[in-house]
Every structure is written in C-alpha cells, then in structure tokens.
Design an enzyme around this catalytic site. Structure first.
Site, PDB file in Angstrom:
ATOM      1  N   ASP A 149      35.603  38.304  63.918  1.00 30.19           N
ATOM      2  CA  ASP A 149      36.766  37.709  64.572  1.00 30.19           C
ATOM      3  C   ASP A 149      37.232  36.482  63.792  1.00 30.19           C
ATOM      4  O   ASP A 149      38.413  36.210  63.670  1.00 30.19           O
ATOM      5  CB  ASP A 149      36.421  37.246  65.994  1.00 30.19           C
ATOM      6  N   GLU A 192      36.968  35.865  60.535  1.00 29.36           N
ATOM      7  CA  GLU A 192      37.731  36.232  59.334  1.00 29.36           C
ATOM      8  C   GLU A 192      39.141  36.696  59.698  1.00 29.36           C
ATOM      9  O   GLU A 192      40.118  36.376  59.029  1.00 29.36           O
ATOM     10  CB  GLU A 192      37.006  37.356  58.572  1.00 29.36           C
ATOM     11  N   ASP A 198      40.863  35.808  62.361  1.00 29.33           N
ATOM     12  CA  ASP A 198      41.658  34.638  62.756  1.00 29.33           C
ATOM     13  C   ASP A 198      42.138  33.842  61.543  1.00 29.33           C
ATOM     14  O   ASP A 198      43.254  33.333  61.521  1.00 29.33           O
ATOM     15  CB  ASP A 198      40.842  33.714  63.670  1.00 29.33           C
ATOM     16  N   LEU A 233      53.814  65.744  87.115  1.00 25.86           N
ATOM     17  CA  LEU A 233      53.121  67.026  87.172  1.00 25.86           C
ATOM     18  C   LEU A 233      52.891  67.423  88.616  1.00 25.86           C
ATOM     19  O   LEU A 233      52.725  66.567  89.483  1.00 25.86           O
ATOM     20  CB  LEU A 233      51.770  66.903  86.474  1.00 25.86           C
ATOM     21  N   GLU A 276      42.885  68.012  79.576  1.00 28.03           N
ATOM     22  CA  GLU A 276      42.802  66.592  79.188  1.00 28.03           C
ATOM     23  C   GLU A 276      42.422  65.766  80.403  1.00 28.03           C
ATOM     24  O   GLU A 276      42.549  66.222  81.532  1.00 28.03           O
ATOM     25  CB  GLU A 276      44.178  66.095  78.698  1.00 28.03           C
ATOM     26  N   LYS A 285      43.083  62.804  83.055  1.00 26.24           N
ATOM     27  CA  LYS A 285      44.307  62.223  83.627  1.00 26.24           C
ATOM     28  C   LYS A 285      44.077  60.725  83.787  1.00 26.24           C
ATOM     29  O   LYS A 285      43.359  60.286  84.685  1.00 26.24           O
ATOM     30  CB  LYS A 285      44.622  62.876  84.972  1.00 26.24           C
ATOM     31  N   ASP A 308      44.518  56.874  84.568  1.00 27.60           N
ATOM     32  CA  ASP A 308      45.096  56.244  85.752  1.00 27.60           C
ATOM     33  C   ASP A 308      45.689  54.892  85.357  1.00 27.60           C
ATOM     34  O   ASP A 308      45.022  53.870  85.402  1.00 27.60           O
ATOM     35  CB  ASP A 308      43.974  56.068  86.792  1.00 27.60           C
ATOM     36  N   TYR A 352      51.115  63.075  74.463  1.00 22.33           N
ATOM     37  CA  TYR A 352      52.206  64.046  74.495  1.00 22.33           C
ATOM     38  C   TYR A 352      53.249  63.654  73.458  1.00 22.33           C
ATOM     39  O   TYR A 352      53.805  62.564  73.527  1.00 22.33           O
ATOM     40  CB  TYR A 352      52.780  64.010  75.916  1.00 22.33           C
ATOM     41  N   LYS A 362      47.412  71.901  80.297  1.00 25.34           N
ATOM     42  CA  LYS A 362      48.691  72.170  79.637  1.00 25.34           C
ATOM     43  C   LYS A 362      48.585  73.434  78.803  1.00 25.34           C
ATOM     44  O   LYS A 362      47.573  73.642  78.132  1.00 25.34           O
ATOM     45  CB  LYS A 362      49.056  71.022  78.675  1.00 25.34           C
ATOM     46  N   LYS A 402      43.525  66.707  90.804  1.00 30.19           N
ATOM     47  CA  LYS A 402      43.075  65.345  91.136  1.00 30.19           C
ATOM     48  C   LYS A 402      41.686  65.385  91.751  1.00 30.19           C
ATOM     49  O   LYS A 402      41.410  66.216  92.623  1.00 30.19           O
ATOM     50  CB  LYS A 402      44.036  64.723  92.152  1.00 30.19           C
ATOM     51  N   CYS A 449      32.186  26.844 108.551  1.00 35.45           N
ATOM     52  CA  CYS A 449      31.695  27.171 107.214  1.00 35.45           C
ATOM     53  C   CYS A 449      30.189  27.434 107.237  1.00 35.45           C
ATOM     54  O   CYS A 449      29.425  26.600 107.714  1.00 35.45           O
ATOM     55  CB  CYS A 449      32.014  26.029 106.244  1.00 35.45           C
ATOM     56  N   CYS A 454      28.430  24.498 105.039  1.00 36.26           N
ATOM     57  CA  CYS A 454      28.408  23.066 105.368  1.00 36.26           C
ATOM     58  C   CYS A 454      28.777  22.787 106.826  1.00 36.26           C
ATOM     59  O   CYS A 454      28.772  21.635 107.253  1.00 36.26           O
ATOM     60  CB  CYS A 454      29.342  22.295 104.431  1.00 36.26           C
ATOM     61  N   CYS A 476      37.384  26.696 103.897  1.00 35.84           N
ATOM     62  CA  CYS A 476      36.607  25.542 104.333  1.00 35.84           C
ATOM     63  C   CYS A 476      37.292  24.323 103.727  1.00 35.84           C
ATOM     64  O   CYS A 476      37.405  24.219 102.510  1.00 35.84           O
ATOM     65  CB  CYS A 476      35.173  25.644 103.816  1.00 35.84           C
ATOM     66  N   CYS A 532      31.151  20.431 100.323  1.00 34.60           N
ATOM     67  CA  CYS A 532      30.651  21.789 100.616  1.00 34.60           C
ATOM     68  C   CYS A 532      29.992  22.341  99.340  1.00 34.60           C
ATOM     69  O   CYS A 532      30.652  22.475  98.298  1.00 34.60           O
ATOM     70  CB  CYS A 532      31.821  22.656 101.058  1.00 34.60           C
TER      71      CYS A 532
HETATM   72  S1  IVH Z   1      51.341  64.958  80.517  1.00 37.45           S
HETATM   73  C1  IVH Z   1      55.352  66.890  81.568  1.00 37.45           C
HETATM   74  N1  IVH Z   1      48.864  64.143  80.206  1.00 37.45           N
HETATM   75  O1  IVH Z   1      50.138  61.719  85.070  1.00 37.45           O
HETATM   76  C2  IVH Z   1      53.966  66.408  81.329  1.00 37.45           C
HETATM   77  N2  IVH Z   1      50.187  63.084  81.885  1.00 37.45           N
HETATM   78  O2  IVH Z   1      52.334  63.292  87.098  1.00 37.45           O
HETATM   79  C3  IVH Z   1      53.927  64.963  81.146  1.00 37.45           C
HETATM   80  N3  IVH Z   1      49.030  61.267  83.064  1.00 37.45           N
HETATM   81  O3  IVH Z   1      53.382  60.550  84.825  1.00 37.45           O
HETATM   82  C4  IVH Z   1      52.665  64.309  81.450  1.00 37.45           C
HETATM   83  N4  IVH Z   1      47.133  61.423  81.966  1.00 37.45           N
HETATM   84  O4  IVH Z   1      51.649  59.179  83.704  1.00 37.45           O
HETATM   85  C5  IVH Z   1      50.011  63.981  80.904  1.00 37.45           C
HETATM   86  N5  IVH Z   1      46.663  63.512  79.787  1.00 37.45           N
HETATM   87  C6  IVH Z   1      47.807  63.354  80.473  1.00 37.45           C
HETATM   88  C7  IVH Z   1      47.955  62.379  81.488  1.00 37.45           C
HETATM   89  C8  IVH Z   1      49.170  62.277  82.175  1.00 37.45           C
HETATM   90  C9  IVH Z   1      47.801  60.764  82.916  1.00 37.45           C
HETATM   91  C10 IVH Z   1      50.009  60.776  84.066  1.00 37.45           C
HETATM   92  C11 IVH Z   1      51.379  60.550  83.516  1.00 37.45           C
HETATM   93  C12 IVH Z   1      52.326  61.329  84.384  1.00 37.45           C
HETATM   94  C13 IVH Z   1      51.473  61.765  85.518  1.00 37.45           C
HETATM   95  C14 IVH Z   1      51.775  63.192  85.878  1.00 37.45           C
END
Ligand code: IVH
Length: 668
Positions: A34, A36, A38, A84, A113, A115, A117, A225, A287, A311, A405, A408, A423, A429
């Site tokens: 870090d 180097e 910086d 999706l 893949e 998903k 969050d 994507y 996909k 999900k 509290c 105290c 408190c 305290c």
């Molecule tokens: S593909 C048309 N791949 O999930 C396909 N989406 O409702 C476009 N998300 O809004 C999405 N991981 O924010 C894709 N590996 C992944 C994802 C992913 C999370 C989210 C994305 C999207 C929502 C789908």
C-alpha cells in the site's frame, strides 16, 4: 525536466497505477505494498497539479470523486433493463427448462450464475473508454451516475484488448460483507447510525449526489452481461470471458449446464455454500447460453423468456426467547438484544438477535418465553421476524423496555421524533465514558498506540482514567504494576500520548466525540471557526452557515459545549498542550471559496507569480485548467494576456477577472 519528460512520466504512472488497481481490486492479488502504491499516487497527484495541461478525466487520481453536488440526468437505456422472472420453486425451474427445450427443439446450454444482491448498473464503453454508468431506474430510463461509478476501483475507466468499438456491460454494484461491517463499526464509533444492510447501502451510495462521499464507500462491482451489436461471440459465457480479458471483474462462479440434474446440482451446492462467500447472493440466475437462441426465445412484456432467477428462501430458525438485555453504547443509545436458546441458522449458531428499539418490540408484541422465528437477511445480526403466538404460555410477561440505565441507573430519555432511548448521563456512565476514550485514541482521531479497549477498561477500573484528559497525566510508573503491561509497553503508551499533542486541530475536534461530528464535519468546523474558542462561542445560526452543517449537528455542538464538564475537560486538554487552533499553514488552506471552479490563468501578474496564483487557486479548492472551454468558470487575466484566450473567453461569455478580483473571491 522537459514537458515531454513530464508527460511521459505522468503517462507511465497512470499506466502502472491502473495495473496495480486491476491487480488489487479485480484479481485480489496485489504485487506492491500500500505504501508503494500511495507513493506513486502522491507523485502523480503532484505532477498533475503542477501540469494541469495534462489533465485526463480517466486518470487514476480522478477516482476520489468530487465535492460538487450534482442532480442526476435521466438517460434512456439503449436496451431496456428488464428484470427476471422469479421463482422460489424447483418445479418452475423444470417448467422453464421444458419450455425452452420445446420452443427451440434443438440442443441448448443453460448457464447458471449467482444472483448478486446489490444494485444493478449498466456501463457503456466507447472506443475502450467508460463513457456512462446508468442505474436501472424504471427499466426504460435510469439516472446517469457516471461520476459515482468512476470511484469504484474495480471498474476499468479504460479497457485493453480486442473490444468492440461500442458495447454495454451490466452488473451489480455491491459491498462485501466484511467491508460493510468495518464501515458500520466506524460509523458506530463516531456516533452515526449503522447502515441496515449491504444491498440498501450499495443502492443508496450510487444515488449520493456527492461523488467524494461515494468514494469513501467500499463499493465493488461484478459484471455478468455484455450487450452490443458486434460482440466477439454468440455465446454468453465466451463474451464474459472476453470481458474478463478486457479488465472487468467477472465472477468465476458460473457453470454451463447441459441437463436439469446439473442445474439442480449447482442450485443445491450454492444454497449452502453461499454462506461462505464474502458477499451476499439471494439466488441463482439461469440463462440460455446461445445469443441466437436467446433472440429466438425473445421477451414477454416484462422479462426475457431465455432467463429466470431462482431465489433462495431465507433460512429461518425456530427457537425460544430466554431474556432481553439492554446494551448501552458510546453515545448512550440503548439497544435491546434478544437472548435466544441457541439454534443452527445459515451455517452458524445463533444465540442473540437485535430488537432495534422499543417500537420494534411493541410491534412484535413480544413476551418472555415466546417461541420465535429468526432470519438472517443481509443484516449482520439475525432478527426476529415473527412470534408463534399459538405457542405462548397464558401467564407470560410482555417484554418491557427498561426505564433506567442498566449501567449507571440514570433514568432514560427518548428524544422527540427518535426511535432510540438514551442514557443522558454521558459524564459518568461507564460504557459511555470508556467508549469516548476508545474513540479519542483511535487511529483516525489521536492515534494513540498501545492502548486497546482492554487496557482502557483496566485503567478505568483502577480509577486511573475517568475521562480523556486524564490520559495526559498518566505516568509510566502508574502503568507498569498493571496486569499485562510491561515496562516497555508502558513507556510506549506514554510516548504515544506525548506524540498525540501534535495532532492537528481538526482531528482533535473529531476525537472529542461530539455526536454527529465525524471526520468530515470536524474538518469543516475547524476550517470555518479556526479555533475551539471561536467554535465554543458560535451560535446555532453561525454554525448552520457552514456548508453541510444542518440543525441536528449545530444543536449537538451547542449541547456539547453547554456542558460544564466538557468545558472542564477541554480546559485540561489545553493545559496539556493539545492543538486547539489551526496552524498558520492550515489557516492558509482554510477555505473552499473556489470549490468546484475551473480556472484558467493567462499573462503575468503584479502581486504574485503565476505559480503562486495557481497554488492559491488550489489551496482554496479550485482547479487550474490550461485551455478555455464552456466549462471554465473564470479567466484570470494578467498583463500580456494571450489574445486568443481573451477572444475565446469573450465569445463563450466566461467571466474575465483580474488578480485582485481573484483575491477578493478568496477573501469572501
Ligand atoms: S442478468 C435480462 N445475471 O437480478 C437479464 N442479473 O431481476 C438481465 N442480478 O436486475 C439480468 N445477479 O440486478 C443477471 N448473474 C446475474 C445477476 C443478475 C443479480 C440482478 C440484476 C437484475 C435482477 C433480475
């Protein structure tokens, strides 16, 4: 050095820093320290500020964001950002697979893949440069958050290799769990509310109007994507692999599947393995791999027919509420915590759950001994989501919020409009006093080494320190007899306390631990008032005149200094020799009078050299630029000003000001 040499060095530093960024943020395998890094960054910042003519918006120095507040421009997506179709149900995965098999009537592959969050984002690259980052918005139009996106270090500003001239790449901006927890610890330390979960924080951060604040958030981004007219391949995964080679952070955790069995294998594996990932996922995305097949399958009104998301169900635990404890934090806020019969949940044993505040307890109508459902969402500590009222014993007692509290004994208060109880005994305290001392010595405050929470506890218990000012009357002889503290560490502590007397005023102010006065606010206050004496005598109105200081902060500052005990502590700290005013040098940079202004200077000046003028502009937050454009705010005209510059400024209507005008601007 000649100008060509400088241009060359700047270019080389940018290249190298980009590479190290990539190694650190995308590959997770840095090859330099870090320190180097910086050093190189400092050198580049210096060269760029001395040579504004080599300014480049894609330079790694530009990732720190800007303090200018922007309203987001709404942009229409070239390709709509569809969501999706969701399912929680394995049967629907089978239906999806069969539907595709029937519609295509030929072999096909499904890419599974994770998903992620977080918050989805669409990035546009033209000729290898990031030109736009847009949020999903309503799917048709989103907010242009490019300035914020540029602060995310794993997103390349320029890419390398055989990329198409124009394409979009979509992904998810997220915050890794450990970074999220670290950020919350820091927030709690300065008396700010912690964020509730990484997803909301990531989404909220993208919408901050000040990109410098965004740069402080530990955002990261996975891309999943690629879209465009002339992509390298007609296979989704091959495009992803290409994108990886261009410098994007593409997750490795995907699988090309040729059967339902393989798909379910992937789903089942990640349903448990997800708990070991350093970030949150909430499901699996499936996909169709072949883009031509995707095209044939097409879209419904809302979703693609070639993809679906599965999900995960939030894992729930069912257990008994044994008791409720109440914890007092550094700011005096009281947090109720449920003590549970230990239960296995999402790979860990859960014994406690947060109950947030009195309203939360009331909304659950929680009784002692209740059987409850606990869930681990994105939150750090699990939460109680439901009470099994059927299982309640008839004589059970409702959980009552304490009135005094637990540390105290002082009667608690609940400020109007706030959810938390406090408190009010901040002076004596114990957790409040100890918490304040811990904050005071922390790295970003007084940076006193060798003293940790345990030692402070020890020193507090044997009455050696009762408030922060007592640190400065400690003697090594008092420390050595204490458990665990040898001669050497005692001397180190004392030396470190001595050294802290050189900490500049803004950090001292931050170290005092005034509620809502974090690092940035402390800096702003210190710059505006210059000394603690002037700050102490400021009225609420005067405080609120400072940029970004609102009523809540102003009142907190007033309350702090109204307390006799706090004033005594400050008096003692002053006597000990701490810095309670800005130094001469700090005074000089003490303004943001030119913040956000692009300024061109031309000609020679009577009172200052050109370099001095440039320095002045920077010290007051302005930016030196070499050529005039519609974005220039001022042309500072000296003697022998270039006629072309003058003409251009006149044509574009840029204000032309004199050296004295500039000095006046700064004065104001
Ligand atoms: S593909 C048309 N791949 O999930 C396909 N989406 O409702 C476009 N998300 O809004 C999405 N991981 O924010 C894709 N590996 C992944 C994802 C992913 C999370 C989210 C994305 C999207 C929502 C789908």
């Amino acid at each position: 050095m000649s100008n060509t040499d400088i241009a060359h060095e700047i270019e080389q530093l940018r290249e190298e820093l980009n590479l190290h960024n990539y190694r650190y943020y995308v590959l997770n395998s840095p090859v330099i320290s870090d320190y180097e890094y910086d050093q190189m960054m400092d050198r580049l910042i210096k060269l760029e500020s001395e040579h504004p003519e080599f300014f480049d918006p894609d330079s790694p120095t530009q990732r720190v964001g800007s303090d200018i507040n922007v309203e987001f421009k709404q942009v229409k997506h070239k390709y709509p950002m569809l969501s999706l179709g969701n399912t929680y149900n394995e049967g629907e995965i089978t239906d999806f697979y069969k539907r595709i098999a029937k519609a295509l009537n030929e072999p096909f592959e499904i890419v599974c893949e994770l998903k992620y969050d977080g918050a989805s984002i669409s990035l546009t690259y033209e000729n290898g440069r990031l030109v736009r980052g847009v949020t999903r918005g309503d799917g048709t139009r989103g907010d242009d958050v490019t300035a914020n996106i540029k602060t995310i270090k794993s997103i390349p500003l320029r890419i390398k290799g055989d990329y198409p001239a124009e394409f979009e790449i979509r992904g998810e901006v997220y915050i890794p769990r450990d970074k999220f927890e670290e950020m919350n610890r820091e927030r709690i330390e300065i008396g700010e509310e912690p964020f509730s979960n990484p997803r909301n924080t990531a989404a909220g951060s993208l919408k901050l109007q000040n990109s410098r604040q965004v740069a402080q958030r530990p955002l990261d981004c996975f891309l999943y994507y690629v879209l465009g007219e002339d992509l390298p391949s007609h296979k989704h995964v091959e495009n992803l692999e290409k994108a990886r080679s261009w410098g994007f952070k593409i997750p490795k955790e995907y699988k090309v599947c040729n059967s339902l069995d393989e798909i379910f294998g992937f789903i089942h594996h990640w349903d448990t393995a997800r708990h070991d990932l350093p970030y949150d996922i909430d499901g699996i995305v499936l996909k169709v791999n072949d883009l031509n097949q995707q095209k044939r399958l097409g879209f419904t009104a809302k979703n693609p027919r070639w993809a679906i998301s599965y999900k995960f169900k939030a894992e729930q635990g069912y257990t008994k509420l044994l008791s409720v404890s109440f914890q007092v934090g550094r700011t005096g806020a009281v947090t109720p915590v449920a003590n549970l019969e230990p239960v296995q949940l999402a790979g860990t044993i859960v014994k406690r759950a947060s109950l947030h505040n009195a309203d939360f307890i009331q909304s659950l109508d929680l009784h002692l001994g209740d059987m409850v459902y606990v869930e681990k969402g994105g939150e750090i500590i699990p939460k109680i989501v439901e009470v099994d009222v059927e299982a309640r014993k008839p004589d059970s007692e409702p959980v009552r919020f304490i009135t005094h509290c637990p540390e105290c004994g002082t009667e608690l208060v609940r400020p109007e409009g706030e959810a938390a109880h406090y408190c009010p005994n901040s002076a004596t305290c114990p957790p409040q006093v100890k918490g304040r001392i811990e904050h005071f010595i922390s790295r970003k405050a007084m940076n006193i080494d060798g003293l940790g929470a345990e030692t402070i506890d020890l020193l507090y218990n044997v009455n050696l320190i009762k408030d922060i000012s007592d640190l400065y009357s400690l003697h090594p002889m008092q420390l050595t007899p204490l458990e665990r503290l040898g001669d050497k560490s005692a001397r180190n502590i004392i030396r470190s306390i001595e050294e802290s007397k050189n900490v500049p005023f803004p950090r001292v102010l931050f170290a005092l631990g005034i509620r809502y006065v974090g690092e940035t606010v402390a800096k702003k206050l210190a710059m505006a008032f210059k000394s603690i004496d002037r700050l102490m005598s400021a009225s609420k109105e005067e405080l609120m005149e400072v940029d970004e200081i609102g009523e809540r902060i102003a009142e907190s500052v007033i309350d702090y200094f109204a307390d006799e005990k706090n004033r005594e502590i400050i008096e003692k700290l002053k006597k000990a020799g701490l810095k309670f005013e800005l130094s001469e040098e700090e005074m000089q940079t003490a303004s943001d009078a030119l913040a956000g202004k692009s300024i061109v200077i031309s000609g020679t000046f009577a009172k200052h050299s050109r370099d001095e003028i440039k320095k002045l502009i920077e010290m007051h937050g302005g930016k030196n630029v070499s050529s005039i454009s519609s974005k220039t705010d001022y042309l500072v005209a000296g003697d022998k000003i270039g006629p072309a510059k003058l003409a251009k400024a006149e044509k574009l209507g840029i204000p032309i000001i004199s050296e004295d005008d500039l000095l006046n601007l700064i004065e104001q």
